[in-house]
Scaffold this motif. Sequence first.
Motif, PDB file in Angstrom:
ATOM      1  N   GLU A 306      66.074 121.076   6.160  1.00 43.55           N
ATOM      2  CA  GLU A 306      65.470 119.746   6.013  1.00 43.55           C
ATOM      3  C   GLU A 306      64.185 119.641   6.837  1.00 43.55           C
ATOM      4  OE1 GLU A 306      66.262 115.206   7.697  1.00 43.55           O
ATOM      5  OE2 GLU A 306      67.947 116.613   7.556  1.00 43.55           O
ATOM      6  N   ASN A 307      64.228 120.151   8.055  1.00 41.48           N
ATOM      7  CA  ASN A 307      63.070 120.079   8.940  1.00 41.48           C
ATOM      8  C   ASN A 307      61.987 121.067   8.532  1.00 41.48           C
ATOM      9  OD1 ASN A 307      65.721 119.889  11.145  1.00 41.48           O
ATOM     10  ND2 ASN A 307      64.398 118.124  10.796  1.00 41.48           N
ATOM     11  N   LEU A 308      62.377 122.264   8.105  1.00 45.77           N
ATOM     12  CA  LEU A 308      61.396 123.243   7.662  1.00 45.77           C
ATOM     13  C   LEU A 308      60.647 122.742   6.433  1.00 45.77           C
ATOM     14  CD1 LEU A 308      63.528 126.502   8.064  1.00 45.77           C
ATOM     15  CD2 LEU A 308      61.637 125.751   9.517  1.00 45.77           C
ATOM     16  N   ALA A 309      61.341 122.070   5.530  1.00 43.82           N
ATOM     17  CA  ALA A 309      60.689 121.531   4.334  1.00 43.82           C
ATOM     18  C   ALA A 309      59.641 120.485   4.715  1.00 43.82           C
ATOM     19  CB  ALA A 309      61.732 120.923   3.398  1.00 43.82           C
ATOM     20  N   LYS A 310      59.965 119.656   5.688  1.00 44.32           N
ATOM     21  CA  LYS A 310      58.981 118.667   6.147  1.00 44.32           C
ATOM     22  C   LYS A 310      57.783 119.357   6.791  1.00 44.32           C
ATOM     23  CE  LYS A 310      62.047 115.985   8.387  1.00 44.32           C
ATOM     24  NZ  LYS A 310      62.540 114.816   9.178  1.00 44.32           N
ATOM     25  N   GLU A 311      58.039 120.412   7.559  1.00 47.40           N
ATOM     26  CA  GLU A 311      56.941 121.125   8.232  1.00 47.40           C
ATOM     27  C   GLU A 311      55.984 121.745   7.219  1.00 47.40           C
ATOM     28  OE1 GLU A 311      54.407 122.314  10.923  1.00 47.40           O
ATOM     29  OE2 GLU A 311      56.211 121.221  11.527  1.00 47.40           O
ATOM     30  N   ARG A 312      56.504 122.258   6.115  1.00 45.51           N
ATOM     31  CA  ARG A 312      55.622 122.870   5.109  1.00 45.51           C
ATOM     32  C   ARG A 312      54.619 121.854   4.563  1.00 45.51           C
ATOM     33  NH1 ARG A 312      60.851 124.790   3.287  1.00 45.51           N
ATOM     34  NH2 ARG A 312      61.205 126.875   4.186  1.00 45.51           N
ATOM     35  N   ILE A 313      55.064 120.633   4.395  1.00 45.21           N
ATOM     36  CA  ILE A 313      54.177 119.582   3.879  1.00 45.21           C
ATOM     37  C   ILE A 313      53.244 119.084   4.977  1.00 45.21           C
ATOM     38  CG2 ILE A 313      54.098 117.250   2.923  1.00 45.21           C
ATOM     39  CD1 ILE A 313      56.873 117.878   1.668  1.00 45.21           C
ATOM     40  N   VAL A 314      53.822 118.755   6.123  1.00 43.67           N
ATOM     41  CA  VAL A 314      53.049 118.136   7.204  1.00 43.67           C
ATOM     42  C   VAL A 314      52.011 119.098   7.765  1.00 43.67           C
ATOM     43  CG1 VAL A 314      53.225 117.268   9.576  1.00 43.67           C
ATOM     44  CG2 VAL A 314      54.822 116.468   7.830  1.00 43.67           C
ATOM     45  N   GLY A 315      52.386 120.375   7.944  1.00 40.77           N
ATOM     46  CA  GLY A 315      51.462 121.327   8.543  1.00 40.77           C
ATOM     47  C   GLY A 315      50.183 121.476   7.744  1.00 40.77           C
TER      48      GLY A 315
END
Length: 423
Positions: A306-315
């Motif tokens: 869940e957190n890695l998926a958010k990081e891919r977008i946010v980064g």
Amino acid sequence: MKRHLLAAVALLLGASAARAETVVVTADRMIDVLAGRAVDRPQVVITDGRIAAVGRQGDAAPQGAKRIELPGKTLLPGLIDMHVHLGGSEKVKGYRTLEFTDNFFLVMGVPNAGKLLDAGFTTVRSVGAGGYLDVALRQGIELGELRGPRIIAATSPIGATGGHCDENTNQPSRARTAPGVADGPDEVRKKVRELRKLGAQVIKVCATGGVFSRNTDPGAQQMTYEELKMAADEAHMLGMKVAAHAHGTDGIKAAIRAGIDTIEHASFLDDEAIRMAKERGTWLSMDIYNTDYTLTEGAKNGVLEENLAKERIVGTRQREAFRRSVQLGARHVFGSDVGVYPAGLGGRQFPVMVRFGMTPMQAIQAATSNAAQALGREKDVGAIAVGRFGDMIAVDGDPIADIRQLEDVDVVIKGGKIEKSER
């Protein structure tokens, strides 16, 4: 009688000067971050931990002073990281944290502080630490019992119930409220006062959701304008600065309008938000390296999908926003989010800042003179200048020509004392 008194005073002053610890530092070149230029053959005199003179080799120097000679090296001010988390380990994330005892996170702060110092960061701003561990570390360092940088502590971040800075679970029997949770302006005011009483020197608020919190959307605003303004007004009245965790556009703009001093992450900046930040003098602290570490190492450290998926977008969005904000002339400070990745690797962000639009000098200034100004500590840190602490680093070669020199700092001097030397 008067002559005898004057002679006695002179004798006392002379004895005091003799007892003063004086260090003379020389190198091949020095980065003058205030003037934005390099200086050849510098000589810096430090007395009792503060810089007494900045000149050139060959200038008069106090007799008997200790000498630190750094041939072939470039001297810079000690670096300042405006966004660190001192406790715990980057190897323990997600549900893995449940495997470790409560005091593990404080204990790990000790080596983390030493690693930050060895990486060249002589001052850091801690923007979130459980159990007041950043205050404890600061006290140990100031006593001389621990190695580490000068710490400006925020202790517990202030946030909304169920927000990024709360402890979120679906199990009512395990539900806990984080120490910094405050709902409504009156609760925010009380929380600012409480945190200051217990050792906070800066206030951190969580204006939006985040990448590493469970069940929050980084783009969603979580604190109201009124709550953010109360935090800013109360902190400023008490003489403290305020940092706002804010990924989403609405939360960024609300924090800027509220008078927050620095916006952390600032991932979904748009042109209007950049313009607002410029007009109001708001600083941006954008951690644009840690995406690399999170996406390559995060899963094995326990970071949830869940957190890695958010990081891919946010980064990706954050780096685009960083480039645009540099183009439009926004004011930046260096903030790494160390704690997400190892404390000794903070220097890896400098090349990324240059890759996404900064000059090497701008990247260095973000971590020195800009950061000192944002902290309100221009008289103490951020430049090699008379009156400031004798905090300096030295690297091989020229970091203006090759910013990667700052990934591996050779010498660290704090208050005129060598903390690290590879010689």
